[in-house]
Design a protein around this motif. Sequence first.
Motif, PDB file in Angstrom:
ATOM      1  N   ASP A 282      16.430  72.394  32.939  1.00 35.57           N
ATOM      2  CA  ASP A 282      15.636  72.315  34.163  1.00 35.57           C
ATOM      3  C   ASP A 282      16.519  71.686  35.237  1.00 35.57           C
ATOM      4  O   ASP A 282      16.641  70.459  35.315  1.00 35.57           O
ATOM      5  CB  ASP A 282      14.383  71.474  33.915  1.00 35.57           C
ATOM      6  CG  ASP A 282      13.401  71.497  35.080  1.00 35.57           C
ATOM      7  OD1 ASP A 282      13.853  71.700  36.227  1.00 35.57           O
ATOM      8  OD2 ASP A 282      12.197  71.301  34.856  1.00 35.57           O
ATOM      9  N   ILE A 283      17.161  72.525  36.047  1.00 34.37           N
ATOM     10  CA  ILE A 283      18.100  72.028  37.052  1.00 34.37           C
ATOM     11  C   ILE A 283      17.405  71.194  38.125  1.00 34.37           C
ATOM     12  O   ILE A 283      17.889  70.107  38.477  1.00 34.37           O
ATOM     13  CB  ILE A 283      18.907  73.196  37.652  1.00 34.37           C
ATOM     14  CG1 ILE A 283      19.787  73.837  36.574  1.00 34.37           C
ATOM     15  CG2 ILE A 283      19.774  72.713  38.817  1.00 34.37           C
ATOM     16  CD1 ILE A 283      20.551  75.060  37.037  1.00 34.37           C
ATOM     17  N   PRO A 284      16.269  71.636  38.700  1.00 39.83           N
ATOM     18  CA  PRO A 284      15.608  70.789  39.700  1.00 39.83           C
ATOM     19  C   PRO A 284      15.242  69.401  39.171  1.00 39.83           C
ATOM     20  O   PRO A 284      15.357  68.402  39.892  1.00 39.83           O
ATOM     21  CB  PRO A 284      14.361  71.599  40.074  1.00 39.83           C
ATOM     22  CG  PRO A 284      14.741  73.018  39.801  1.00 39.83           C
ATOM     23  CD  PRO A 284      15.610  72.953  38.575  1.00 39.83           C
ATOM     24  N   ALA A 285      14.808  69.323  37.910  1.00 34.00           N
ATOM     25  CA  ALA A 285      14.474  68.021  37.329  1.00 34.00           C
ATOM     26  C   ALA A 285      15.706  67.131  37.244  1.00 34.00           C
ATOM     27  O   ALA A 285      15.642  65.928  37.511  1.00 34.00           O
ATOM     28  CB  ALA A 285      13.857  68.199  35.945  1.00 34.00           C
ATOM     29  N   ALA A 286      16.854  67.723  36.863  1.00 34.28           N
ATOM     30  CA  ALA A 286      18.093  66.951  36.781  1.00 34.28           C
ATOM     31  C   ALA A 286      18.550  66.488  38.164  1.00 34.28           C
ATOM     32  O   ALA A 286      19.061  65.371  38.312  1.00 34.28           O
ATOM     33  CB  ALA A 286      19.180  67.786  36.119  1.00 34.28           C
ATOM     34  N   VAL A 287      18.355  67.327  39.180  1.00 36.91           N
ATOM     35  CA  VAL A 287      18.713  66.942  40.556  1.00 36.91           C
ATOM     36  C   VAL A 287      17.852  65.769  41.009  1.00 36.91           C
ATOM     37  O   VAL A 287      18.347  64.812  41.616  1.00 36.91           O
ATOM     38  CB  VAL A 287      18.562  68.141  41.512  1.00 36.91           C
ATOM     39  CG1 VAL A 287      18.689  67.680  42.969  1.00 36.91           C
ATOM     40  CG2 VAL A 287      19.602  69.209  41.196  1.00 36.91           C
ATOM     41  N   ARG A 288      16.559  65.823  40.712  1.00 40.72           N
ATOM     42  CA  ARG A 288      15.669  64.708  41.070  1.00 40.72           C
ATOM     43  C   ARG A 288      16.090  63.433  40.358  1.00 40.72           C
ATOM     44  O   ARG A 288      16.058  62.337  40.944  1.00 40.72           O
ATOM     45  CB  ARG A 288      14.222  65.058  40.722  1.00 40.72           C
ATOM     46  CG  ARG A 288      13.612  66.133  41.606  1.00 40.72           C
ATOM     47  CD  ARG A 288      12.109  66.218  41.412  1.00 40.72           C
ATOM     48  NE  ARG A 288      11.747  66.604  40.061  1.00 40.72           N
ATOM     49  CZ  ARG A 288      11.576  67.860  39.660  1.00 40.72           C
ATOM     50  NH1 ARG A 288      11.767  68.858  40.521  1.00 40.72           N
ATOM     51  NH2 ARG A 288      11.226  68.135  38.424  1.00 40.72           N
ATOM     52  N   GLU A 289      16.487  63.560  39.098  1.00 44.33           N
ATOM     53  CA  GLU A 289      16.948  62.387  38.331  1.00 44.33           C
ATOM     54  C   GLU A 289      18.198  61.791  38.971  1.00 44.33           C
ATOM     55  O   GLU A 289      18.331  60.567  39.079  1.00 44.33           O
ATOM     56  CB  GLU A 289      17.240  62.819  36.898  1.00 44.33           C
ATOM     57  CG  GLU A 289      17.580  61.689  35.952  1.00 44.33           C
ATOM     58  CD  GLU A 289      16.380  61.213  35.165  1.00 44.33           C
ATOM     59  OE1 GLU A 289      16.484  60.124  34.595  1.00 44.33           O
ATOM     60  OE2 GLU A 289      15.360  61.908  35.124  1.00 44.33           O
ATOM     61  N   MET A 290      19.122  62.641  39.391  1.00 43.28           N
ATOM     62  CA  MET A 290      20.341  62.165  40.049  1.00 43.28           C
ATOM     63  C   MET A 290      20.024  61.435  41.341  1.00 43.28           C
ATOM     64  O   MET A 290      20.564  60.360  41.614  1.00 43.28           O
ATOM     65  CB  MET A 290      21.272  63.351  40.348  1.00 43.28           C
ATOM     66  CG  MET A 290      21.964  63.951  39.153  1.00 43.28           C
ATOM     67  SD  MET A 290      22.881  65.454  39.591  1.00 43.28           S
ATOM     68  CE  MET A 290      23.908  64.845  40.921  1.00 43.28           C
ATOM     69  N   ARG A 291      19.144  62.020  42.153  1.00 45.15           N
ATOM     70  CA  ARG A 291      18.796  61.398  43.435  1.00 45.15           C
ATOM     71  C   ARG A 291      18.091  60.068  43.242  1.00 45.15           C
ATOM     72  O   ARG A 291      18.334  59.111  43.975  1.00 45.15           O
ATOM     73  CB  ARG A 291      17.918  62.356  44.244  1.00 45.15           C
ATOM     74  CG  ARG A 291      18.695  63.561  44.784  1.00 45.15           C
ATOM     75  CD  ARG A 291      17.780  64.556  45.442  1.00 45.15           C
ATOM     76  NE  ARG A 291      18.536  65.687  45.975  1.00 45.15           N
ATOM     77  CZ  ARG A 291      17.987  66.826  46.371  1.00 45.15           C
ATOM     78  NH1 ARG A 291      16.665  66.983  46.306  1.00 45.15           N
ATOM     79  NH2 ARG A 291      18.747  67.800  46.842  1.00 45.15           N
ATOM     80  N   GLY A 292      17.207  60.007  42.224  1.00 49.85           N
ATOM     81  CA  GLY A 292      16.538  58.745  41.934  1.00 49.85           C
ATOM     82  C   GLY A 292      17.517  57.675  41.515  1.00 49.85           C
ATOM     83  O   GLY A 292      17.401  56.508  41.933  1.00 49.85           O
TER      84      GLY A 292
END
Length: 304
Positions: A282-292
């Motif tokens: 899940d790429i969007p989920a990983a991007v959100r995790e990175m931003r957080g």
Amino acid sequence: MIKSRLAFLDPVLLARLRKNSNSIKARLRSRLQAMQTADAATSPVGNVKANGDHELVVASYNIHKCVGTDGRFEPARIAAVIAEMDADVVAIQEADRRFGRRQGLLDIEALRRETGLSLIPTSEKADGHGWHGNALLLRKGTVSDIRRLALPGAEPRGALVVDLDLPAGPLRLVAAHLGLLRRSRRWQVRSILDAIEHGPRMPILLVGDFNEWRPGRKSSLHELRPVFGPLSHSHFSFPSYFPVVALDRVIGTPGLVTAMEVHASKLAQVASDHLPLKATIDIPAAVREMRGHEDELVLSEVGA
């Protein structure tokens, strides 16, 4: 060879195991699973499938140069296993001949017609499939950058670092086949960690045959943990006819890998000496995790 280096894969023992020695198999599997999960690493579970446009299915498969456990060279059988998995991205190890011109072993055009997967051109040879045997197949998306790594060690090994623009978002995919010696694997892991730091920030997926089954600090993969978190050792993929060790891996930065399984069809059990490994990402989920995580770092710096 890894088989000869591990006592529990002694040829005589394997011959006995093939004769329906179910109790021996159960005890051996239980013992090895306990050893490999001593790390207390969590493992993604669930049915591997793409749930909507935000998820993709990726796979890693050591095809053993298209030679099955029956000793037969059958590229069409490997293609059929790849078709069974219905993955969006497939990393293949041992896709080329080991010596000479390093020619590719699969019928890429037939594979594209049957699966919709196209070969990403990474070979330096016109008739090769990959880099040190590492080849990549892609269904949809484009490639924005390719780096070929010559990994250190006692034997020629390599890795691909490929930045992809996929429908679900950007992904840095690292496809590798690590060496047989633990010391070499440690050097190779450090080379990969150094390489993935270069370029724009994005989720990272590390896939391939890592030739490592040990958990904890004894593992040559231990230095991956600060970047990728706890490592799973419970997806047994080798040998294909009696999988007892987790040599093949799909490892993602936090939030990326949501489900994982070994593809253990009847055909896969004979087509190669490794079983393929599949995962949902899940790429969007990983991007959100990175931003957080980045926001937390900024807040902590402000607070300091």
